[in-house]
Motif scaffolding. Structure first.
Motif, PDB file in Angstrom:
ATOM      1  N   SER A 121      37.965  34.955  40.123  1.00  0.00           N
ATOM      2  CA  SER A 121      38.393  36.114  39.347  1.00  0.00           C
ATOM      3  C   SER A 121      37.913  37.428  39.949  1.00  0.00           C
ATOM      4  N   ALA A 122      37.193  37.366  41.058  1.00  0.00           N
ATOM      5  CA  ALA A 122      36.718  38.587  41.719  1.00  0.00           C
ATOM      6  C   ALA A 122      37.879  39.312  42.397  1.00  0.00           C
ATOM      7  N   SER A 123      37.658  40.570  42.700  1.00  0.00           N
ATOM      8  CA  SER A 123      38.683  41.368  43.384  1.00  0.00           C
ATOM      9  C   SER A 123      38.829  40.872  44.825  1.00  0.00           C
ATOM     10  N   ASP A 168      35.900  41.961  46.909  1.00  0.00           N
ATOM     11  CA  ASP A 168      34.693  41.167  46.693  1.00  0.00           C
ATOM     12  C   ASP A 168      34.798  39.806  47.374  1.00  0.00           C
ATOM     13  N   LEU A 169      35.976  39.191  47.325  1.00  0.00           N
ATOM     14  CA  LEU A 169      36.169  37.904  47.997  1.00  0.00           C
ATOM     15  C   LEU A 169      36.024  38.059  49.507  1.00  0.00           C
TER      16      LEU A 169
END
Length: 50
Positions: free
Chosen positions: A35-37, A40-41
């Motif tokens: 669910s990270a942006s 961020d991934l």
């Protein structure tokens, strides 16, 4: 996305806007998703490649 390991990272998205990344490393496939942006991934991927 270029990689220091394995082949090139493949980017996957769905209709809901979720993003994931995969890379083949030898005879294995690594998936990075959640669910990270996307930013961020990608930061996590950078840490995994160290």
């Amino acid at each position: 996305m270029d990689s220091a390991v394995g082949s090139e990272w493949q980017t996957w998205t769905d209709e809901g806007g979720d993003t994931g990344y995969s890379i083949e490393y030898g005879d294995e496939t690594l998936l990075v998703y959640g669910s990270a942006s996307p930013a961020d991934l990608q930061e996590l991927i950078g840490l995994l490649e160290r």
